[in-house]
Write a protein that holds these residues in place. Structure first.
Motif, PDB file in Angstrom:
ATOM      1  N   TYR A  93      89.246 -11.159  41.592  1.00 57.37           N
ATOM      2  CA  TYR A  93      89.687 -10.025  42.388  1.00 57.37           C
ATOM      3  C   TYR A  93      89.373  -8.719  41.672  1.00 57.37           C
ATOM      4  O   TYR A  93      89.692  -8.550  40.495  1.00 57.37           O
ATOM      5  CB  TYR A  93      91.189 -10.111  42.667  1.00 57.37           C
ATOM      6  CG  TYR A  93      91.521 -11.106  43.745  1.00 57.37           C
ATOM      7  CD1 TYR A  93      91.935 -10.682  45.010  1.00 57.37           C
ATOM      8  CD2 TYR A  93      91.401 -12.469  43.513  1.00 57.37           C
ATOM      9  CE1 TYR A  93      92.222 -11.592  46.003  1.00 57.37           C
ATOM     10  CE2 TYR A  93      91.681 -13.387  44.508  1.00 57.37           C
ATOM     11  CZ  TYR A  93      92.095 -12.940  45.753  1.00 57.37           C
ATOM     12  OH  TYR A  93      92.378 -13.850  46.747  1.00 57.37           O
ATOM     13  N   TYR A  94      88.762  -7.796  42.400  1.00 55.46           N
ATOM     14  CA  TYR A  94      88.330  -6.523  41.849  1.00 55.46           C
ATOM     15  C   TYR A  94      89.015  -5.354  42.536  1.00 55.46           C
ATOM     16  O   TYR A  94      89.162  -5.338  43.759  1.00 55.46           O
ATOM     17  CB  TYR A  94      86.819  -6.340  42.027  1.00 55.46           C
ATOM     18  CG  TYR A  94      85.979  -7.379  41.346  1.00 55.46           C
ATOM     19  CD1 TYR A  94      85.546  -7.192  40.037  1.00 55.46           C
ATOM     20  CD2 TYR A  94      85.612  -8.542  42.008  1.00 55.46           C
ATOM     21  CE1 TYR A  94      84.772  -8.148  39.410  1.00 55.46           C
ATOM     22  CE2 TYR A  94      84.839  -9.500  41.387  1.00 55.46           C
ATOM     23  CZ  TYR A  94      84.419  -9.297  40.089  1.00 55.46           C
ATOM     24  OH  TYR A  94      83.643 -10.244  39.462  1.00 55.46           O
ATOM     25  N   CYS A  95      89.392  -4.384  41.753  1.00 57.54           N
ATOM     26  CA  CYS A  95      89.909  -3.123  42.252  1.00 57.54           C
ATOM     27  C   CYS A  95      88.747  -2.153  42.423  1.00 57.54           C
ATOM     28  O   CYS A  95      87.831  -2.133  41.599  1.00 57.54           O
ATOM     29  CB  CYS A  95      90.927  -2.567  41.255  1.00 57.54           C
ATOM     30  SG  CYS A  95      91.627  -0.964  41.657  1.00 57.54           S
ATOM     31  N   ALA A  96      88.770  -1.360  43.483  1.00 58.74           N
ATOM     32  CA  ALA A  96      87.712  -0.399  43.740  1.00 58.74           C
ATOM     33  C   ALA A  96      88.292   0.921  44.226  1.00 58.74           C
ATOM     34  O   ALA A  96      89.376   0.962  44.800  1.00 58.74           O
ATOM     35  CB  ALA A  96      86.732  -0.950  44.786  1.00 58.74           C
ATOM     36  N   ALA A  97      87.552   2.007  43.998  1.00 55.94           N
ATOM     37  CA  ALA A  97      87.996   3.331  44.419  1.00 55.94           C
ATOM     38  C   ALA A  97      86.822   4.171  44.882  1.00 55.94           C
ATOM     39  O   ALA A  97      85.689   3.986  44.430  1.00 55.94           O
ATOM     40  CB  ALA A  97      88.724   4.035  43.275  1.00 55.94           C
ATOM     41  N   ALA A  98      87.099   5.100  45.792  1.00 60.45           N
ATOM     42  CA  ALA A  98      86.095   6.025  46.298  1.00 60.45           C
ATOM     43  C   ALA A  98      86.673   7.427  46.332  1.00 60.45           C
ATOM     44  O   ALA A  98      87.800   7.623  46.787  1.00 60.45           O
ATOM     45  CB  ALA A  98      85.644   5.612  47.694  1.00 60.45           C
ATOM     46  N   ARG A  99      85.904   8.390  45.879  1.00 53.49           N
ATOM     47  CA  ARG A  99      86.378   9.767  45.819  1.00 53.49           C
ATOM     48  C   ARG A  99      86.352  10.479  47.162  1.00 53.49           C
ATOM     49  O   ARG A  99      87.156  11.373  47.402  1.00 53.49           O
ATOM     50  CB  ARG A  99      85.530  10.576  44.833  1.00 53.49           C
ATOM     51  CG  ARG A  99      85.822  10.296  43.384  1.00 53.49           C
ATOM     52  CD  ARG A  99      84.955  11.168  42.507  1.00 53.49           C
ATOM     53  NE  ARG A  99      85.320  11.060  41.104  1.00 53.49           N
ATOM     54  CZ  ARG A  99      84.642  11.620  40.121  1.00 53.49           C
ATOM     55  NH1 ARG A  99      83.556  12.342  40.398  1.00 53.49           N
ATOM     56  NH2 ARG A  99      85.043  11.468  38.870  1.00 53.49           N
ATOM     57  N   ARG A 100      85.424  10.077  48.011  1.00 52.42           N
ATOM     58  CA  ARG A 100      85.212  10.819  49.250  1.00 52.42           C
ATOM     59  C   ARG A 100      85.255   9.922  50.475  1.00 52.42           C
ATOM     60  O   ARG A 100      84.940   8.738  50.406  1.00 52.42           O
ATOM     61  CB  ARG A 100      83.873  11.562  49.212  1.00 52.42           C
ATOM     62  CG  ARG A 100      83.785  12.616  48.145  1.00 52.42           C
ATOM     63  CD  ARG A 100      82.410  13.264  48.120  1.00 52.42           C
ATOM     64  NE  ARG A 100      82.368  14.365  47.175  1.00 52.42           N
ATOM     65  CZ  ARG A 100      82.137  14.230  45.869  1.00 52.42           C
ATOM     66  NH1 ARG A 100      81.939  13.022  45.359  1.00 52.42           N
ATOM     67  NH2 ARG A 100      82.106  15.284  45.087  1.00 52.42           N
ATOM     68  N   ARG A 101      85.610  10.532  51.596  1.00 55.76           N
ATOM     69  CA  ARG A 101      85.577   9.829  52.860  1.00 55.76           C
ATOM     70  C   ARG A 101      84.147   9.417  53.171  1.00 55.76           C
ATOM     71  O   ARG A 101      83.200  10.130  52.866  1.00 55.76           O
ATOM     72  CB  ARG A 101      86.120  10.741  53.953  1.00 55.76           C
ATOM     73  CG  ARG A 101      86.255  10.087  55.308  1.00 55.76           C
ATOM     74  CD  ARG A 101      86.890  11.048  56.280  1.00 55.76           C
ATOM     75  NE  ARG A 101      87.098  10.439  57.579  1.00 55.76           N
ATOM     76  CZ  ARG A 101      87.705  11.024  58.591  1.00 55.76           C
ATOM     77  NH1 ARG A 101      88.185  12.257  58.440  1.00 55.76           N
ATOM     78  NH2 ARG A 101      87.854  10.398  59.743  1.00 55.76           N
TER      79      ARG A 101
END
Length: 125
Positions: A93-101
């Motif tokens: 299982y990996y956590c992910a993030a995005a700065r922009r829409r």
């Protein structure tokens, strides 16, 4: 400057529960989306759950009703509560993030810019 660190994985029997955590560097709300993905042996990485900066969440059909994504901005931490685990939930299982829409789907890998190293979840039958 963005680092994501997952924890909470382990081995459980079918029907059991686990809570995964992802601690993000920087200000939590600097991220537009945060999500959880998983990859099982021989399968493609798939989106499991995601939450946007307004608190709106999305889930894969396979985990709907069993998993809950949440956040704690004060702790810069994302959680995934996993209940009624099945053997088919076994994966990294990996956590992910995005700065922009983005115009991409919130459960698509293409939406995300930053990734953690993963935490293993193994469910035995």
């Amino acid at each position: 400057q963005v680092q994501l660190v997952e924890s909470g994985g382990g081995s459980v029997q079918a029907g059991g529960s686990l809570r995964l955590s992802c601690t993000a560097s920087g200000y939590f709300y600097s991220m537009y989306y945060m999500g959880w993905f998983r990859q099982a042996p021989g399968k493609e990485r798939e989106g499991v759950a995601a939450i946007d900066r307004d608190g709106s969440s999305s889930y894969a059909d396979s985990v709907q009703g069993r998993f809950t994504i949440s956040r704690d901005a004060a702790k810069n931490t994302l959680y995934l509560q996993m209940n009624s685990l099945k053997s088919e939930d076994t994966a990294m299982y990996y956590c992910a993030a995005a700065r922009r829409r983005a115009m991409t789907w919130v459960l698509s890998e293409r939406t995300y810019n930053y990734w953690g190293q993963g935490t293993q979840v193994t469910v035995s039958s």
